[in-house]
Design an enzyme around this catalytic site. Structure first.
Site, PDB file in Angstrom:
ATOM      1  N   ASP A   1      38.954  33.043  31.854  1.00 21.36           N
ATOM      2  CA  ASP A   1      39.591  33.978  32.775  1.00 21.36           C
ATOM      3  C   ASP A   1      40.841  33.380  33.421  1.00 21.36           C
ATOM      4  O   ASP A   1      41.263  32.266  33.106  1.00 21.36           O
ATOM      5  CB  ASP A   1      38.570  34.423  33.826  1.00 21.36           C
ATOM      6  CG  ASP A   1      38.695  35.888  34.184  1.00 21.36           C
ATOM      7  OD1 ASP A   1      39.801  36.446  34.084  1.00 21.36           O
ATOM      8  OD2 ASP A   1      37.666  36.493  34.585  1.00 21.36           O
TER       9      ASP A   1
ATOM     10  N   ASP B   1      43.801  36.454  30.142  1.00 23.77           N
ATOM     11  CA  ASP B   1      44.884  36.240  31.115  1.00 23.77           C
ATOM     12  C   ASP B   1      45.496  37.559  31.577  1.00 23.77           C
ATOM     13  O   ASP B   1      46.570  37.576  32.181  1.00 23.77           O
ATOM     14  CB  ASP B   1      45.935  35.283  30.548  1.00 23.77           C
ATOM     15  CG  ASP B   1      47.049  35.991  29.790  1.00 23.77           C
ATOM     16  OD1 ASP B   1      46.775  37.032  29.158  1.00 23.77           O
ATOM     17  OD2 ASP B   1      48.194  35.511  29.836  1.00 23.77           O
ATOM     18  N   TRP B   2      44.789  38.675  31.299  1.00 27.29           N
ATOM     19  CA  TRP B   2      45.128  40.010  31.824  1.00 27.29           C
ATOM     20  C   TRP B   2      46.478  40.523  31.307  1.00 27.29           C
ATOM     21  O   TRP B   2      47.144  41.323  31.967  1.00 27.29           O
ATOM     22  CB  TRP B   2      45.139  40.014  33.357  1.00 27.29           C
ATOM     23  CG  TRP B   2      43.984  39.318  33.992  1.00 27.29           C
ATOM     24  CD1 TRP B   2      42.714  39.179  33.486  1.00 27.29           C
ATOM     25  CD2 TRP B   2      43.982  38.625  35.250  1.00 27.29           C
ATOM     26  NE1 TRP B   2      41.929  38.469  34.355  1.00 27.29           N
ATOM     27  CE2 TRP B   2      42.667  38.110  35.439  1.00 27.29           C
ATOM     28  CE3 TRP B   2      44.944  38.399  36.232  1.00 27.29           C
ATOM     29  CZ2 TRP B   2      42.305  37.378  36.583  1.00 27.29           C
ATOM     30  CZ3 TRP B   2      44.590  37.683  37.371  1.00 27.29           C
ATOM     31  CH2 TRP B   2      43.287  37.184  37.530  1.00 27.29           C
TER      32      TRP B   2
ATOM     33  N   ASP C   1      41.045  44.434  34.479  1.00 24.58           N
ATOM     34  CA  ASP C   1      39.678  44.790  34.127  1.00 24.58           C
ATOM     35  C   ASP C   1      39.496  46.283  33.875  1.00 24.58           C
ATOM     36  O   ASP C   1      40.118  47.133  34.522  1.00 24.58           O
ATOM     37  CB  ASP C   1      38.723  44.377  35.248  1.00 24.58           C
ATOM     38  CG  ASP C   1      38.563  42.881  35.354  1.00 24.58           C
ATOM     39  OD1 ASP C   1      39.082  42.163  34.480  1.00 24.58           O
ATOM     40  OD2 ASP C   1      37.924  42.422  36.315  1.00 24.58           O
TER      41      ASP C   1
END
Length: 435
Positions: free
Chosen positions: A152, A222-223, A244
């Site tokens: 994450d 890492d979005w 998310d």
């Protein structure tokens, strides 16, 4: 233009020159499995993990290729590491036999086990993470029998933040509103993100994993930051493209829209990841559960189940077990995903978080045909029509067609097929030989 997109994307049949190729084909195809977070959050323990593993076998999911049983955040003792080894300490109240004990039970079922950490000082829930301890943690994970690492992006200290901020454009290099809203200090055009600290944080764990005597699939989370699509393939086997997911259609549609512009990055050994599945969670309708799974499957996203398996409905289980979609997803010969061939509700290439591309197609060696998806992104019942000569893989002919939800043979269909779809539902067609 769409036919040109199809032709250029055939390069994805083969791994990119800089792909992270692993032993035993680990990561070659998109991952199939289960994760604890969407089902349990921080309320995770060994009993829940082993129960999920047993249910994967009992429900027939293992037989269809689902193999990873992944422990997410909150598995360790908070605020400390072992003072001698510097390893993260599994919480003895949650995992009395340690992570290795759970891994042993999962492996005995013929399944694999995953774990979670973050490229920061702490995880998203505030537990010890791996920045600066990559080698120590990779060695521990390997010793415990871990097969999959979700890594994450929380707890990043100020001295590790990037010089510039990434602004995510659509598939044609345009920003959704013509500008880069709410972004301070955007990167200059052409900036090389492999010089960023985000890249450095994630490659440090990659190198640590490659240095242990165990093959561990590496899932970057890492979005979508630091233009990860341009370097994710050389760093991990999948990489998150967004923040998310949540169990509501608006968020699912928003992420599907964003990922639809990234299909040229899909190929063997590397997959953009629009986050875990929410089938069975929240108040999603039956139609929304179907559409969510079908879109993730045709995009060849990792399919990581996130619901309580010993309480899943027959209808939702049937969605997760759809063999046509799984066969397309796990094609051993063709690495590329399906691509949008027409946006439908909007003009082509429109970036619209409420109405993602509605018409998709892709070839399948396993199914020996072309899989075609039609989505109704509207809030009312509407018809959608697949016109054969608009689909890059087809032409102006008649084809044998199968309804991929029911398995029903629809016979010889000339020129086009029209379906009436409830709000947020999809039609999935397998279009086979000419007739």
């Amino acid at each position: 233009m769409m036919r040109q997109l199809f032709l250029t994307s055939t390069l994805a049949f083969f791994p990119a020159a800089n792909a992270l190729v692993r032993e035993d084909d680990v990561g070659k195809l998109p991952a199939l499995g289960w994760n604890s977070w969407n089902a349990f959050g921080c309320d995770v323990d060994s009993e829940k993990i082993v129960t999920a593993a047993n249910e994967m076998v009992k429900l027939g999911l293992k037989d269809l290729g689902y193999e990873y049983v992944n422990i997410d955040d909150c598995w360790s003792v908070k605020n400390t590491r072992d003072t001698t080894s510097h390893r993260i300490i599994p919480d003895p109240s949650k995992f009395p036999d340690g992570i290795s004990g759970v891994a042993s039970q999962v492996h005995s079922l013929g399944l694999k086990v995953g774990i979670y950490s973050s490229a920061g000082d702490t995880t998203c829930a505030g537990y010890p993470a791996s920045l600066g301890y990559e080698k120590v943690d990779a060695e521990a994970f390997a010793e415990w029998g871990i097969d999959y690492l979700k890594y994450d992006n929380c707890g990043v200290p100020s001295n590790w933040t990037d010089k510039y901020t990434d602004c995510v454009p659509d598939g044609r290099g345009n920003f959704p509103n013509g500008t880069c809203p709410d972004i301070e200090n955007p990167a200059p055009k052409g900036y090389d993100w492999t010089s960023s600290k985000t890249f450095e944080r994630y490659t440090a764990m990659r190198d640590a994993l490659l240095g242990v005597n165990r093959t561990i699939l590496y899932s970057l989370c890492d979005w979508g930051q630091a233009d990860v699509n341009t370097w994710g393939n050389e760093t991990g086997n999948s990489w998150r493209i967004s923040g998310d997911i949540t169990a509501d259609w608006a968020r699912i549609a928003e992420i599907a829209n964003e990922n639809s512009f990234k299909m040229n990055y899909v190929g063997f050994w590397g997959y953009p990841d629009p986050d875990m599945l929410e089938i069975g969670n929240g108040n999603l309708t039956a139609e929304e559960n179907r559409a969510h799974f079908a879109l993730w499957a045709i995009m060849k996203s990792p399919l990581i189940i996130g619901t309580v398996l010993n309480n899943i409905s027959d209808a939702n289980l049937a969605v997760l077990k759809n063999k046509y979609l799984l066969d397309f997803h796990q094609d051993p010969v063709i690495g590329r995903s399906a691509h949008p061939y027409k946006w439908g509700f909007n003009p082509d290439w429109t970036f619209d978080k409420e109405h993602p591309a509605e018409y998709w197609s892709g070839p399948s060696s396993t199914l020996e045909g072309t899989l075609v998806l039609m989505l109704n992104s509207e809030n009312t019942t509407a018809t959608r029509t697949a016109v054969w000569n608009e689909i890059p893989e087809l032409g102006s002919d008649s084809y044998e067609v199968v309804d991929a939800w029911t398995g029903k043979n629809l016979g010889c269909v000339k020129n086009q097929y029209t379906a009436s779809l409830s709000s947020h539902d999809v039609s999935i067609l397998l279009v086979k030989g000419k007739c």
